[in-house]
Design a protein around this motif. Structure first.
Motif, PDB file in Angstrom:
ATOM      1  N   TYR A  27      30.226 -52.982 169.609  1.00  0.00           N
ATOM      2  CA  TYR A  27      30.810 -51.802 168.961  1.00  0.00           C
ATOM      3  C   TYR A  27      31.291 -50.801 169.996  1.00  0.00           C
ATOM      4  CZ  TYR A  27      31.208 -47.390 166.527  1.00  0.00           C
ATOM      5  OH  TYR A  27      31.668 -46.191 166.053  1.00  0.00           O
ATOM      6  N   LEU A  28      30.451 -50.508 170.998  1.00  0.00           N
ATOM      7  CA  LEU A  28      30.803 -49.500 171.991  1.00  0.00           C
ATOM      8  C   LEU A  28      31.991 -49.897 172.853  1.00  0.00           C
ATOM      9  CD1 LEU A  28      27.337 -48.204 173.231  1.00  0.00           C
ATOM     10  CD2 LEU A  28      29.035 -46.978 171.905  1.00  0.00           C
ATOM     11  N   PHE A  29      32.069 -51.163 173.230  1.00  0.00           N
ATOM     12  CA  PHE A  29      33.098 -51.573 174.177  1.00  0.00           C
ATOM     13  C   PHE A  29      34.358 -52.144 173.539  1.00  0.00           C
ATOM     14  CE2 PHE A  29      29.310 -51.776 176.959  1.00  0.00           C
ATOM     15  CZ  PHE A  29      29.724 -50.825 177.879  1.00  0.00           C
ATOM     16  N   LEU A  30      34.308 -52.606 172.299  1.00  0.00           N
ATOM     17  CA  LEU A  30      35.477 -53.214 171.678  1.00  0.00           C
ATOM     18  C   LEU A  30      36.011 -52.429 170.487  1.00  0.00           C
ATOM     19  CD1 LEU A  30      34.475 -56.986 171.767  1.00  0.00           C
ATOM     20  CD2 LEU A  30      35.964 -55.759 173.332  1.00  0.00           C
ATOM     21  N   LEU A  31      35.189 -52.100 169.543  1.00  0.00           N
ATOM     22  CA  LEU A  31      35.656 -51.507 168.297  1.00  0.00           C
ATOM     23  C   LEU A  31      35.940 -50.012 168.409  1.00  0.00           C
ATOM     24  CD1 LEU A  31      33.306 -53.378 165.825  1.00  0.00           C
ATOM     25  CD2 LEU A  31      35.623 -53.965 166.507  1.00  0.00           C
ATOM     26  N   ARG A  32      35.074 -49.268 169.058  1.00  0.00           N
ATOM     27  CA  ARG A  32      35.234 -47.817 169.135  1.00  0.00           C
ATOM     28  C   ARG A  32      36.485 -47.400 169.902  1.00  0.00           C
ATOM     29  NH1 ARG A  32      32.036 -43.621 172.327  1.00  0.00           N
ATOM     30  NH2 ARG A  32      32.446 -41.725 171.186  1.00  0.00           N
ATOM     31  N   PRO A  33      36.761 -47.945 171.090  1.00  0.00           N
ATOM     32  CA  PRO A  33      37.992 -47.547 171.787  1.00  0.00           C
ATOM     33  C   PRO A  33      39.256 -47.915 171.013  1.00  0.00           C
ATOM     34  CG  PRO A  33      36.507 -48.621 173.316  1.00  0.00           C
ATOM     35  CD  PRO A  33      35.937 -48.783 171.945  1.00  0.00           C
ATOM     36  N   ASN A  34      39.235 -49.025 170.296  1.00  0.00           N
ATOM     37  CA  ASN A  34      40.391 -49.451 169.525  1.00  0.00           C
ATOM     38  C   ASN A  34      40.673 -48.467 168.384  1.00  0.00           C
ATOM     39  OD1 ASN A  34      42.509 -51.043 168.834  1.00  0.00           O
ATOM     40  ND2 ASN A  34      41.299 -52.632 167.851  1.00  0.00           N
ATOM     41  N   SER A  35      39.647 -48.033 167.691  1.00  0.00           N
ATOM     42  CA  SER A  35      39.852 -47.084 166.591  1.00  0.00           C
ATOM     43  C   SER A  35      40.270 -45.719 167.134  1.00  0.00           C
ATOM     44  CB  SER A  35      38.597 -46.965 165.738  1.00  0.00           C
ATOM     45  OG  SER A  35      37.537 -46.396 166.477  1.00  0.00           O
ATOM     46  N   LYS A  36      39.762 -45.340 168.295  1.00  0.00           N
ATOM     47  CA  LYS A  36      40.158 -44.071 168.908  1.00  0.00           C
ATOM     48  C   LYS A  36      41.638 -44.111 169.290  1.00  0.00           C
ATOM     49  CE  LYS A  36      38.848 -40.954 172.640  1.00  0.00           C
ATOM     50  NZ  LYS A  36      37.990 -40.756 173.813  1.00  0.00           N
ATOM     51  N   LYS A  37      42.107 -45.236 169.816  1.00  0.00           N
ATOM     52  CA  LYS A  37      43.508 -45.390 170.192  1.00  0.00           C
ATOM     53  C   LYS A  37      44.411 -45.318 168.959  1.00  0.00           C
ATOM     54  CE  LYS A  37      46.650 -48.487 172.589  1.00  0.00           C
ATOM     55  NZ  LYS A  37      46.840 -49.790 173.216  1.00  0.00           N
ATOM     56  N   LYS A  38      43.983 -45.937 167.854  1.00  0.00           N
ATOM     57  CA  LYS A  38      44.770 -45.890 166.618  1.00  0.00           C
ATOM     58  C   LYS A  38      44.892 -44.464 166.095  1.00  0.00           C
ATOM     59  CE  LYS A  38      44.034 -50.558 164.914  1.00  0.00           C
ATOM     60  NZ  LYS A  38      43.462 -51.380 163.846  1.00  0.00           N
ATOM     61  N   LYS A  39      43.825 -43.681 166.187  1.00  0.00           N
ATOM     62  CA  LYS A  39      43.862 -42.288 165.733  1.00  0.00           C
ATOM     63  C   LYS A  39      44.808 -41.466 166.598  1.00  0.00           C
ATOM     64  CE  LYS A  39      39.245 -42.025 163.743  1.00  0.00           C
ATOM     65  NZ  LYS A  39      37.908 -41.420 163.886  1.00  0.00           N
ATOM     66  N   GLU A  40      44.799 -41.700 167.920  1.00  0.00           N
ATOM     67  CA  GLU A  40      45.694 -40.974 168.819  1.00  0.00           C
ATOM     68  C   GLU A  40      47.152 -41.320 168.535  1.00  0.00           C
ATOM     69  OE1 GLU A  40      44.340 -41.997 172.718  1.00  0.00           O
ATOM     70  OE2 GLU A  40      42.643 -40.621 172.631  1.00  0.00           O
ATOM     71  N   GLU A  41      47.438 -42.602 168.271  1.00  0.00           N
ATOM     72  CA  GLU A  41      48.806 -43.018 167.957  1.00  0.00           C
ATOM     73  C   GLU A  41      49.280 -42.407 166.643  1.00  0.00           C
ATOM     74  OE1 GLU A  41      48.672 -47.269 168.009  1.00  0.00           O
ATOM     75  OE2 GLU A  41      48.866 -47.365 170.189  1.00  0.00           O
ATOM     76  N   ALA A  42      48.412 -42.368 165.639  1.00  0.00           N
ATOM     77  CA  ALA A  42      48.781 -41.762 164.353  1.00  0.00           C
ATOM     78  C   ALA A  42      49.051 -40.272 164.525  1.00  0.00           C
ATOM     79  CB  ALA A  42      47.679 -41.994 163.325  1.00  0.00           C
ATOM     80  N   ALA A  43      48.241 -39.590 165.329  1.00  0.00           N
ATOM     81  CA  ALA A  43      48.463 -38.165 165.569  1.00  0.00           C
ATOM     82  C   ALA A  43      49.782 -37.942 166.308  1.00  0.00           C
ATOM     83  CB  ALA A  43      47.305 -37.585 166.371  1.00  0.00           C
ATOM     84  N   MET A  44      50.088 -38.821 167.265  1.00  0.00           N
ATOM     85  CA  MET A  44      51.344 -38.705 168.010  1.00  0.00           C
ATOM     86  C   MET A  44      52.536 -38.866 167.075  1.00  0.00           C
ATOM     87  SD  MET A  44      53.803 -41.148 169.710  1.00  0.00           S
ATOM     88  CE  MET A  44      52.858 -42.581 169.443  1.00  0.00           C
ATOM     89  N   ARG A  45      52.478 -39.810 166.170  1.00  0.00           N
ATOM     90  CA  ARG A  45      53.585 -40.047 165.242  1.00  0.00           C
ATOM     91  C   ARG A  45      53.720 -38.930 164.222  1.00  0.00           C
ATOM     92  NH1 ARG A  45      51.614 -46.052 165.227  1.00  0.00           N
ATOM     93  NH2 ARG A  45      52.913 -46.856 166.919  1.00  0.00           N
ATOM     94  N   ASN A  46      52.606 -38.345 163.807  1.00  0.00           N
ATOM     95  CA  ASN A  46      52.660 -37.262 162.822  1.00  0.00           C
ATOM     96  C   ASN A  46      53.103 -35.937 163.438  1.00  0.00           C
ATOM     97  OD1 ASN A  46      51.911 -38.864 160.664  1.00  0.00           O
ATOM     98  ND2 ASN A  46      49.740 -38.550 161.039  1.00  0.00           N
ATOM     99  N   ASN A  47      52.997 -35.795 164.764  1.00  0.00           N
ATOM    100  CA  ASN A  47      53.372 -34.552 165.431  1.00  0.00           C
ATOM    101  C   ASN A  47      54.769 -34.608 166.034  1.00  0.00           C
ATOM    102  OD1 ASN A  47      50.930 -33.316 164.857  1.00  0.00           O
ATOM    103  ND2 ASN A  47      49.957 -34.148 166.666  1.00  0.00           N
ATOM    104  N   LEU A  48      55.580 -35.567 165.625  1.00  0.00           N
ATOM    105  CA  LEU A  48      56.960 -35.652 166.119  1.00  0.00           C
ATOM    106  C   LEU A  48      57.759 -34.444 165.658  1.00  0.00           C
ATOM    107  CD1 LEU A  48      57.949 -39.376 165.558  1.00  0.00           C
ATOM    108  CD2 LEU A  48      57.781 -38.200 167.727  1.00  0.00           C
ATOM    109  N   GLU A  49      58.648 -33.989 166.526  1.00  0.00           N
ATOM    110  CA  GLU A  49      59.517 -32.867 166.191  1.00  0.00           C
ATOM    111  C   GLU A  49      60.957 -33.250 166.488  1.00  0.00           C
ATOM    112  OE1 GLU A  49      58.156 -29.659 168.591  1.00  0.00           O
ATOM    113  OE2 GLU A  49      56.324 -29.380 167.435  1.00  0.00           O
TER     114      GLU A  49
END
Length: 116
Positions: free
Chosen positions: A20-42
């Motif tokens: 969980y710590l080394f595989l799943l958690r970083p992947n979900s964190k990356k997905k959240k960052e990508e979604a935030a980047m796409r939602n903050n487009l101007e």
């Protein structure tokens, strides 16, 4: 017999925790960052799509979850879905914070002169 069973269960629990710590958690964190980047487009942001097309955002259509970009010197306009945005290349100035972080990423309390 009972001690061996408990030990084996503990080892499996540790292995599942490490996965969980080394595989799943970083992947979900990356997905959240990508979604935030796409939602903050101007409008005016320089972007790159997953297909390698580079352009500038000229319109955002939230109801369709799409955007229109302008590419090249001939100003060709193309419509893309937000999920196909790979990166935002526009450098935005971020407000500077005076918070200091410790070695483990925790915020340190800044001492004022009165506390010293």
């Amino acid at each position: 017999m009972n001690g061996g069973l408990i030990g084996m269960i503990a080892i499996y629990a540790v292995i599942i925790g490490l996965v969980y710590l080394f595989l799943l958690r970083p992947n979900s964190k990356k997905k959240k960052e990508e979604a935030a980047m796409r939602n903050n487009l101007e409008i005016g942001d320089e972007i790159t799509t997953i297909g390698g097309i580079v352009g500038r955002v000229v319109a955002i259509k939230d109801e369709e979850d799409a955007l229109i970009i302008e590419t090249g010197s001939d100003r060709v306009k193309m419509k893309f879905r937000k999920w196909c945005i790979s990166s935002v290349d526009t450098v935005k100035e971020q407000p500077q914070t005076t918070e200091k972080k410790s070695l483990f990423g925790r915020k340190k309390k800044e001492e004022t002169k009165e506390e010293k």
